[in-house]
Write a protein that holds these residues in place. Sequence first.
Motif, short mmCIF file in Angstrom:
data_model
loop_
_atom_site.label_atom_id
_atom_site.label_comp_id
_atom_site.label_asym_id
_atom_site.label_seq_id
_atom_site.Cartn_x
_atom_site.Cartn_y
_atom_site.Cartn_z
N ARG A 9 0.84 -1.20 0.00
CA ARG A 9 0.00 0.00 0.00
C ARG A 9 0.87 1.25 0.00
N THR A 10 0.26 2.37 -0.37
CA THR A 10 0.93 3.66 -0.35
C THR A 10 0.48 4.46 0.86
N LEU A 11 1.43 5.11 1.53
CA LEU A 11 1.14 6.03 2.63
C LEU A 11 1.67 7.39 2.21
N ALA A 12 0.79 8.39 2.20
CA ALA A 12 1.18 9.73 1.75
C ALA A 12 1.21 10.69 2.94
N TRP A 13 2.09 11.69 2.85
CA TRP A 13 2.17 12.70 3.89
C TRP A 13 2.71 14.01 3.33
N ARG A 14 2.53 15.04 4.11
CA ARG A 14 3.06 16.38 3.81
C ARG A 14 3.90 16.79 5.01
N GLU A 15 5.05 17.37 4.76
CA GLU A 15 5.94 17.79 5.84
C GLU A 15 6.06 19.31 5.83
N TYR A 16 6.01 19.89 7.03
CA TYR A 16 6.22 21.33 7.16
C TYR A 16 6.80 21.64 8.52
N GLY A 17 7.20 22.89 8.72
CA GLY A 17 7.85 23.30 9.96
C GLY A 17 9.35 23.33 9.79
N LEU A 18 10.07 23.21 10.89
CA LEU A 18 11.54 23.25 10.86
C LEU A 18 12.10 21.87 10.54
N SER A 19 12.98 21.80 9.56
CA SER A 19 13.57 20.50 9.20
C SER A 19 14.37 19.91 10.36
N SER A 20 14.84 20.75 11.26
CA SER A 20 15.59 20.26 12.42
C SER A 20 14.73 20.24 13.69
N GLY A 21 13.43 20.49 13.54
CA GLY A 21 12.53 20.58 14.70
C GLY A 21 12.13 19.23 15.27
N HIS A 22 11.44 19.29 16.42
CA HIS A 22 10.94 18.08 17.06
C HIS A 22 9.87 17.45 16.16
N PRO A 23 10.01 16.18 15.79
CA PRO A 23 9.05 15.55 14.89
C PRO A 23 7.70 15.27 15.55
N VAL A 24 6.64 15.62 14.81
CA VAL A 24 5.27 15.40 15.25
C VAL A 24 4.52 14.74 14.09
N ILE A 25 3.96 13.57 14.34
CA ILE A 25 3.13 12.93 13.33
C ILE A 25 1.68 13.29 13.63
N ALA A 50 7.06 26.99 17.04
CA ALA A 50 7.07 25.97 18.10
C ALA A 50 8.28 25.05 18.02
N GLY A 51 9.08 25.18 16.97
CA GLY A 51 10.23 24.31 16.81
C GLY A 51 9.85 22.89 16.42
N ALA A 52 8.76 22.76 15.66
CA ALA A 52 8.25 21.43 15.29
C ALA A 52 8.50 21.12 13.82
N ARG A 53 8.66 19.86 13.56
CA ARG A 53 8.73 19.30 12.20
C ARG A 53 7.51 18.40 12.09
N VAL A 54 6.48 18.84 11.37
CA VAL A 54 5.19 18.16 11.33
C VAL A 54 5.08 17.30 10.07
N PHE A 55 4.60 16.08 10.30
CA PHE A 55 4.30 15.16 9.21
C PHE A 55 2.79 14.93 9.25
N ALA A 56 2.06 15.57 8.33
CA ALA A 56 0.61 15.41 8.23
C ALA A 56 0.36 14.22 7.32
N VAL A 57 -0.10 13.10 7.88
CA VAL A 57 -0.19 11.83 7.17
C VAL A 57 -1.63 11.53 6.78
N ASP A 58 -1.83 11.12 5.53
CA ASP A 58 -3.14 10.69 5.07
C ASP A 58 -3.44 9.30 5.63
#
Length: 126
Positions: A9-25, A50-58
């Motif tokens: 299967r395929t899992l898609a996401w969009r990333e935004y925020g700081l590339s070095s930030g704390h990761p948030v899914i 906020a210093g976050a690196r967000v991964f908005a996942v479908d």
Amino acid sequence: RRLTLRDGRTLAWREYGLSSGHPVIFTHGNLNSRLFAPSWTSSESDAEVAGARVFAVDRPGYGASSVHIGRSYLDWATDVEELADHLQLDRFSVLGFSSGGPHALVVAARLGSKKIASCGLASSDA
């Protein structure tokens, strides 16, 4: 962005925020996906502040992520774990909006405190 999962299967996401930030899914609610963009401008700047690196996942069946017939919440935790491994995230936070709340909770419960820094719910009845 897209990842082909082990089961094909395929899992898609969009990333935004700081590339070095704390990761948030981030897990969206019903009838939504990473493609719903009314507040991306402020979301991006808020994530940076906020210093976050967000991964908005479908979630499966939304946006560009494949349908997963007969799936359970535990299947979502497996998908997120595979994505985190792909992204080389040793430790990250999960955030669920609306019906994404139970999805975030199951990821936190299944992966535990070695992988999950925190779990947040927004407008969720989970």
